[in-house]
Write a protein that holds these residues in place. Structure first.
Motif, PDB file in Angstrom:
ATOM      1  N   ARG A 228       0.829  -1.175   0.000  1.00  0.00           N
ATOM      2  CA  ARG A 228       0.000   0.000   0.000  1.00  0.00           C
ATOM      3  C   ARG A 228       0.876   1.243   0.000  1.00  0.00           C
ATOM      4  NH1 ARG A 228      -5.157   1.961   1.516  1.00  0.00           N
ATOM      5  NH2 ARG A 228      -5.107   3.856   0.316  1.00  0.00           N
ATOM      6  N   GLY A 229       0.525   2.188  -0.836  1.00  0.00           N
ATOM      7  CA  GLY A 229       1.263   3.442  -0.811  1.00  0.00           C
ATOM      8  C   GLY A 229       1.142   4.083   0.554  1.00  0.00           C
ATOM      9  N   GLY A 230       2.126   4.856   0.915  1.00  0.00           N
ATOM     10  CA  GLY A 230       2.104   5.477   2.238  1.00  0.00           C
ATOM     11  C   GLY A 230       2.780   4.540   3.206  1.00  0.00           C
ATOM     12  N   HIS A 231       4.087   4.591   3.189  1.00  0.00           N
ATOM     13  CA  HIS A 231       4.854   3.588   3.901  1.00  0.00           C
ATOM     14  C   HIS A 231       5.185   4.079   5.309  1.00  0.00           C
ATOM     15  CE1 HIS A 231       8.762   5.142   4.944  1.00  0.00           C
ATOM     16  NE2 HIS A 231       8.258   6.144   4.284  1.00  0.00           N
TER      17      HIS A 231
ATOM     18  N   THR B  15      17.217   6.190  -4.461  1.00  0.00           N
ATOM     19  CA  THR B  15      16.451   6.963  -3.476  1.00  0.00           C
ATOM     20  C   THR B  15      15.133   6.283  -3.116  1.00  0.00           C
ATOM     21  OG1 THR B  15      15.532   8.248  -5.311  1.00  0.00           O
ATOM     22  CG2 THR B  15      17.441   9.173  -4.163  1.00  0.00           C
ATOM     23  N   SER B  16      14.618   5.441  -4.018  1.00  0.00           N
ATOM     24  CA  SER B  16      13.426   4.641  -3.729  1.00  0.00           C
ATOM     25  C   SER B  16      13.500   3.388  -4.583  1.00  0.00           C
ATOM     26  CB  SER B  16      12.146   5.417  -4.041  1.00  0.00           C
ATOM     27  OG  SER B  16      11.938   5.498  -5.442  1.00  0.00           O
ATOM     28  N   MET B  17      12.787   2.355  -4.164  1.00  0.00           N
ATOM     29  CA  MET B  17      12.805   1.111  -4.948  1.00  0.00           C
ATOM     30  C   MET B  17      11.571   0.283  -4.622  1.00  0.00           C
ATOM     31  SD  MET B  17      16.060  -1.333  -5.814  1.00  0.00           S
ATOM     32  CE  MET B  17      16.734  -1.284  -4.162  1.00  0.00           C
ATOM     33  N   ILE B  18      11.136  -0.497  -5.610  1.00  0.00           N
ATOM     34  CA  ILE B  18       9.982  -1.389  -5.448  1.00  0.00           C
ATOM     35  C   ILE B  18      10.157  -2.503  -6.466  1.00  0.00           C
ATOM     36  CG2 ILE B  18       8.496  -0.210  -7.145  1.00  0.00           C
ATOM     37  CD1 ILE B  18       6.157  -0.547  -5.129  1.00  0.00           C
TER      38      ILE B  18
ATOM     39  N   GLY C 270       3.025   3.728  -9.071  1.00  0.00           N
ATOM     40  CA  GLY C 270       1.973   4.471  -8.381  1.00  0.00           C
ATOM     41  C   GLY C 270       2.159   4.425  -6.868  1.00  0.00           C
ATOM     42  N   HIS C 271       2.595   3.264  -6.362  1.00  0.00           N
ATOM     43  CA  HIS C 271       2.878   3.172  -4.921  1.00  0.00           C
ATOM     44  C   HIS C 271       4.039   4.094  -4.542  1.00  0.00           C
ATOM     45  CE1 HIS C 271       0.082  -0.048  -4.920  1.00  0.00           C
ATOM     46  NE2 HIS C 271       0.879  -0.952  -5.430  1.00  0.00           N
ATOM     47  N   VAL C 272       5.068   4.108  -5.383  1.00  0.00           N
ATOM     48  CA  VAL C 272       6.230   4.968  -5.121  1.00  0.00           C
ATOM     49  C   VAL C 272       5.810   6.441  -5.167  1.00  0.00           C
ATOM     50  CG1 VAL C 272       8.456   5.741  -6.048  1.00  0.00           C
ATOM     51  CG2 VAL C 272       7.917   3.299  -5.965  1.00  0.00           C
ATOM     52  N   ALA C 273       5.033   6.793  -6.211  1.00  0.00           N
ATOM     53  CA  ALA C 273       4.601   8.191  -6.356  1.00  0.00           C
ATOM     54  C   ALA C 273       3.782   8.635  -5.146  1.00  0.00           C
ATOM     55  CB  ALA C 273       3.790   8.362  -7.642  1.00  0.00           C
ATOM     56  N   ALA C 274       2.885   7.759  -4.699  1.00  0.00           N
ATOM     57  CA  ALA C 274       2.033   8.101  -3.554  1.00  0.00           C
ATOM     58  C   ALA C 274       2.868   8.220  -2.284  1.00  0.00           C
ATOM     59  CB  ALA C 274       0.940   7.047  -3.389  1.00  0.00           C
ATOM     60  N   ALA C 275       3.762   7.259  -2.060  1.00  0.00           N
ATOM     61  CA  ALA C 275       4.559   7.264  -0.827  1.00  0.00           C
ATOM     62  C   ALA C 275       5.549   8.424  -0.812  1.00  0.00           C
ATOM     63  CB  ALA C 275       5.297   5.934  -0.680  1.00  0.00           C
ATOM     64  N   SER C 276       6.081   8.774  -1.994  1.00  0.00           N
ATOM     65  CA  SER C 276       7.080   9.844  -2.083  1.00  0.00           C
ATOM     66  C   SER C 276       6.440  11.205  -2.342  1.00  0.00           C
ATOM     67  CB  SER C 276       8.074   9.544  -3.211  1.00  0.00           C
ATOM     68  OG  SER C 276       8.765   8.346  -2.990  1.00  0.00           O
TER      69      SER C 276
END
Lengths: 342, 342
Positions: A8-11, B236-239, B250-256
């Protein structure tokens, strides 16, 4: 797709203490209506995480402190209709039970728990009530232990399957295994013996009391904190009674290549257990010796003098093999231990 | 009863390399005939354990080295009929697939895997062939990664459910989360994109080739080793692309809290993928952008200059929200990502 609950986004660490499980219902009354991310959010979102949770739900994986430089890990899976029945247990009790079994395993190594991961497989028509109840049980049990649910996985399946991974820390001590019992050691137990079996016998008869026994079956409360205490006291071997005292001591005897002899007059049989046995025509000692799922701890110590408070000495380790009661093979009543597919 | 796979007498590290999975059949042709301990023995007994397995299967819990003082943990569950079909995949491929998803999660944090735990729920009529195949797939994939299966759990259920927990070590580095992408970063991918989706399209048509695509669906081989390399290079981010490139970005964009824009001409689309798309009337770019289960890695880097070899730059991070392709919302074909219970 094995999308993780972390997906889920928002870690990251969620510092709030809001409880979705007891909050107002959101849109959707079943897992299918909530959707996968809705279920994930309901199971893991916005709960308290303790200090050792370095990265909680919401990423590809969690990060948990392992100060000892080693991590203790175990997994236990409960299946609806096999390990629990939702007509006998509330979902919250099932969640607590799943955590209890894991904490007992961590405690039985002499370790303290540090984190849980939850994998939930469930049918699409699983109600939000069941989901929230399970989540509440798991999170409450985790909170009682001072740990967080740091991640997990949610998938669809025909059957409700609750799989929990527990991590733990040895705090610099050696792990207490099943293989360290030595002739001359004493055997001691900590926790309830036979209560879960008695509770199941009560439920099978259609009764709901005595409440303490039924509660012990629905939600065992293993004395996992006694595990590290025993380790510090010098326990030479330890196990939790998931299969029953005799069966689990059988694992210790086999791993340690020793003979374990219990004294029937020393094995703790609670008065309440005798009462239920009288009422139902059961055998209290049989339940204490063979009943599983109590997740009591049983350990061996080099001497009676070092056995910590709260532990009851009830046997001794000798040269030889196998487990006996009063030097004889146990011929009384009882369940030899649940075996899957039997 | 939630008896663990560790619940077998005879604990500790098993130094042998004997493979039960490929050995002569033992008594019993199904899980029920083997019995619970027979199944456990078949899944975990007598295999090689690497140095970091301090205590392997056979006790209440395993002990694994965590040299970093932190442990990375993730769990992924595969359900028969949902995540795999035994008429499409051999049991060994299912075992490998379950491990692959976990290794990708560990790699996507920038960590290296250290151990696996296996929880298997299966019906009593599950054949030894299926059990041995699953075990062989899990152990072979673990051996390829230099890690052991250190414990687990075996229970009865109506459906085959394979749940794997993976542990990992960060080797002193910060975890690479989903939330670190910053405007100005470049987006790069490592691994196959769309191959699993193409393989599923092939299988759905009743074909068995191209073999490479079908193999990618049955047994993805995520480039998890590229995760720690990316971390060292300053990702800087990874998935990992378990849901598909667009969905996971999309998860990365939302979390970042950033906007990710991909360039369609830079997204790597293999010639083989184009060939399959032509033959089946599919859309190769659509598969690459939206196909899940490849478990490729996608990461952001502060500059193109630091992107390691084997990674392909295919987009950039901007201020804003959401994910676009050539600055537009993706309107092409493709699966928006598998959702359970949908």
């Amino acid at each position: 797709m094995s999308r993780t609950a972390n997906g889920r986004g928002g870690h990251g660490r969620t510092g709030g203490t809001a409880r979705r499980g007891t909050g107002a219902p959101e849109a959707g009354e079943t897992a299918a209506e909530l959707g996968e991310f809705g279920v994930i959010d309901r199971l893991t979102g916005e709960r308290f995480q303790p200090e050792q949770t370095l990265l909680g739900p919401g990423d590809d994986a969690a990060v948990v402190a392992a100060p000892d430089g080693r991590v203790v890990a175990t997994v236990d899976t409960l299946v609806q209709g096999v390990h629990f029945r939702l007509d006998w247990s509330a979902p919250e009790q099932v969640g607590r039970k799943a955590v209890a079994a894991n904490l007992a395993d961590i405690g039985a190594m002499g370790a303290v728990p540090t984190a849980l991961l939850l994998s939930l497989a469930c049918p699409g028509d699983t109600s939000t009530e069941v989901l929230d109840g399970l989540a509440a049980g798991v999170w409450d049990a985790a909170a009682d232990a001072g740990i967080g649910v740091v991640g997990g996985d949610t998938v669809s399946a025909d059957t409700l399957v609750v799989s929990i991974t527990a991590l733990g820390d040895l705090e610099g001590r050696a792990a207490v295994t099943r293989s360290g019992a030595r002739p001359g050691d004493v055997v001691a137990v900590c926790g309830q013996l036979g209560w879960s079996a008695a509770g199941m016998a009560v439920l099978r008869r259609g009764f709901r009391s005595p409440v303490a026994m039924v509660a012990a079956h629905r939600t065992p409360r293993p004395p996992w904190r006694a595990g590290p205490v025993a380790a510090r006291a010098g326990a030479t071997s330890m196990i939790d009674t998931s299969d029953g005292l005799l069966a689990d001591l059988g694992h210790v005897a086999a791993a340690s290549r020793v003979h374990v002899d219990l004294s029937s007059r020393l094995v703790p049989v609670a008065d309440k257990l005798r009462d239920v046995a009288s009422a139902l025509g059961g055998d209290a000692l049989g339940w204490a010796l063979t009943g599983g799922e109590d997740h009591a701890l049983v350990a061996t110590f080099p001497s009676e003098d070092v056995v910590p408070a709260d532990w009851v000495v009830c046997g001794e380790v000798r040269a030889g093999t196998g487990v006996t009661v009063d030097a004889d093979r146990w011929g009384g009543s009882g369940d030899p231990g649940y075996l899957h597919w039997r």
